[in-house]
Design a protein around this motif. Structure first.
Motif, PDB file in Angstrom:
ATOM      1  N   ILE A  51      -9.350   2.876  -3.390  1.00  0.00           N
ATOM      2  CA  ILE A  51      -7.855   2.965  -3.654  1.00  0.00           C
ATOM      3  C   ILE A  51      -7.402   3.039  -2.335  1.00  0.00           C
ATOM      4  CG2 ILE A  51      -6.387   4.755  -4.204  1.00  0.00           C
ATOM      5  CD1 ILE A  51      -7.797   2.764  -6.541  1.00  0.00           C
ATOM      6  N   ARG A  52      -8.380   4.338  -1.283  1.00  0.00           N
ATOM      7  CA  ARG A  52      -7.795   4.467   0.673  1.00  0.00           C
ATOM      8  C   ARG A  52      -7.752   3.331   0.826  1.00  0.00           C
ATOM      9  NH1 ARG A  52     -10.011   3.656   4.576  1.00  0.00           N
ATOM     10  NH2 ARG A  52     -12.273   3.858   4.205  1.00  0.00           N
ATOM     11  N   LEU A 102       2.032   1.828  -3.962  1.00  0.00           N
ATOM     12  CA  LEU A 102       0.572   2.184  -4.486  1.00  0.00           C
ATOM     13  C   LEU A 102       0.464   3.769  -3.956  1.00  0.00           C
ATOM     14  CD1 LEU A 102      -2.139   1.381  -5.901  1.00  0.00           C
ATOM     15  CD2 LEU A 102      -3.279   1.175  -3.934  1.00  0.00           C
ATOM     16  N   GLN A 103       1.285   4.194  -2.784  1.00  0.00           N
ATOM     17  CA  GLN A 103       0.104   5.568  -2.695  1.00  0.00           C
ATOM     18  C   GLN A 103       1.318   6.364  -3.090  1.00  0.00           C
ATOM     19  OE1 GLN A 103      -0.796   6.326   1.776  1.00  0.00           O
ATOM     20  NE2 GLN A 103       0.024   8.522   1.046  1.00  0.00           N
ATOM     21  N   ARG A 105      -6.549  10.077  -4.835  1.00  0.00           N
ATOM     22  CA  ARG A 105      -7.432   8.863  -5.080  1.00  0.00           C
ATOM     23  C   ARG A 105      -8.679   8.679  -6.227  1.00  0.00           C
ATOM     24  NH1 ARG A 105      -6.897   8.045   1.353  1.00  0.00           N
ATOM     25  NH2 ARG A 105      -5.072   7.215   1.610  1.00  0.00           N
ATOM     26  N   GLY A 142       1.122  -1.362   0.038  1.00  0.00           N
ATOM     27  CA  GLY A 142       0.167  -0.261  -0.074  1.00  0.00           C
ATOM     28  C   GLY A 142       0.806   1.479  -0.321  1.00  0.00           C
ATOM     29  N   ASP A 143       2.000   1.496   0.753  1.00  0.00           N
ATOM     30  CA  ASP A 143       2.683   2.173   0.499  1.00  0.00           C
ATOM     31  C   ASP A 143       3.723   3.021  -0.658  1.00  0.00           C
ATOM     32  OD1 ASP A 143       4.725   0.435   0.179  1.00  0.00           O
ATOM     33  OD2 ASP A 143       5.894   1.094   1.731  1.00  0.00           O
ATOM     34  N   ARG A 146       0.734   6.587  -6.984  1.00  0.00           N
ATOM     35  CA  ARG A 146       0.002   7.907  -7.279  1.00  0.00           C
ATOM     36  C   ARG A 146       0.612   9.113  -6.500  1.00  0.00           C
ATOM     37  NH1 ARG A 146      -3.460  10.410  -3.605  1.00  0.00           N
ATOM     38  NH2 ARG A 146      -2.942   8.307  -2.434  1.00  0.00           N
ATOM     39  N   GLU A 147       1.120   9.012  -5.569  1.00  0.00           N
ATOM     40  CA  GLU A 147       1.231  10.852  -5.143  1.00  0.00           C
ATOM     41  C   GLU A 147       2.459  10.913  -6.380  1.00  0.00           C
ATOM     42  OE1 GLU A 147       2.332  10.069  -0.862  1.00  0.00           O
ATOM     43  OE2 GLU A 147      -0.025  10.691  -1.067  1.00  0.00           O
ATOM     44  N   TRP A 155      -6.777  -0.426  -0.430  1.00  0.00           N
ATOM     45  CA  TRP A 155      -5.497  -0.911  -0.770  1.00  0.00           C
ATOM     46  C   TRP A 155      -4.252   0.159  -0.674  1.00  0.00           C
ATOM     47  CZ3 TRP A 155      -7.279  -0.804  -6.675  1.00  0.00           C
ATOM     48  CH2 TRP A 155      -8.925  -2.003  -6.431  1.00  0.00           C
ATOM     49  N   GLU A 156      -4.117   1.570  -0.185  1.00  0.00           N
ATOM     50  CA  GLU A 156      -2.993   1.303  -0.012  1.00  0.00           C
ATOM     51  C   GLU A 156      -3.076   1.892   2.058  1.00  0.00           C
ATOM     52  OE1 GLU A 156      -2.531   5.746  -2.858  1.00  0.00           O
ATOM     53  OE2 GLU A 156      -3.827   6.096  -1.131  1.00  0.00           O
ATOM     54  N   THR A 157      -3.971   0.978   2.491  1.00  0.00           N
ATOM     55  CA  THR A 157      -3.819   1.322   3.773  1.00  0.00           C
ATOM     56  C   THR A 157      -3.778   0.183   4.559  1.00  0.00           C
ATOM     57  OG1 THR A 157      -6.265   1.037   3.885  1.00  0.00           O
ATOM     58  CG2 THR A 157      -4.889   2.982   4.920  1.00  0.00           C
TER      59      THR A 157
END
Length: 150
Positions: free
Chosen positions: A37-38, A11-12, A22, A8-9, A15-16, A40-42
């Protein structure tokens, strides 16, 4: 063996890094809500295998980057997830799902035939040496887990 996890880290971060919200990523993936998305990221949920290559494409990264594996030496399960496939979708000429599952789990046994390796290579879209290395990695992981549990 446990299925490789989506990081998830990563992925985030991916994305960023390209400046997507998201909401924008959810829209690109045709999801009904950015909540997916949230989670999955968490790490609250794992995406279905079909989303792994779609996420990677939308973010401009290698699908293996999103997984918690060594990209230079991934197990067979990681190559399957990178291809966006569930285990029951890995079948082909001379390759049964059960044969594939035994190989992905890293269970000891005879080396797979060239026909089986070629079928896996074709289904996963990677070359045969990459499949051979992934089978060896899966077997090493299985042996290490068995030694740890024993």
């Amino acid at each position: 063996m446990a299925r490789p996890l989506l990081r998830g880290d990563r992925l985030q971060a991916a994305r960023e890094a390209i400046g997507l919200s998201r909401e924008e990523l959810a829209t690109r993936l045709e999801l009904s809500s950015p909540v997916r998305i949230r989670v999955w990221e968490t790490g609250l949920e794992r995406p279905r295998p079909r989303f792994v290559p779609r996420l990677a494409a939308a973010l401009g990264v290698d699908p293996l980057y999103l997984l918690d594996v060594d990209r230079d030496d991934p197990p067979l399960a990681a190559l399957r997830l990178a291809a966006g496939l569930a285990t029951n979708e890995v079948t082909g000429d001379g390759l049964s799902v059960m044969t594939y599952v035994r190989l992905e789990d890293g269970r000891p046994g005879a080396d797979p035939s060239p026909k089986v390796m070629a079928a896996i290579s074709q289904v996963l879209g990677v070359d045969i040496p990459r499949v051979e290395a992934a089978v060896r990695r899966s077997r090493r992981d299985h042996a290490a887990m068995a030694a740890f549990e024993g």
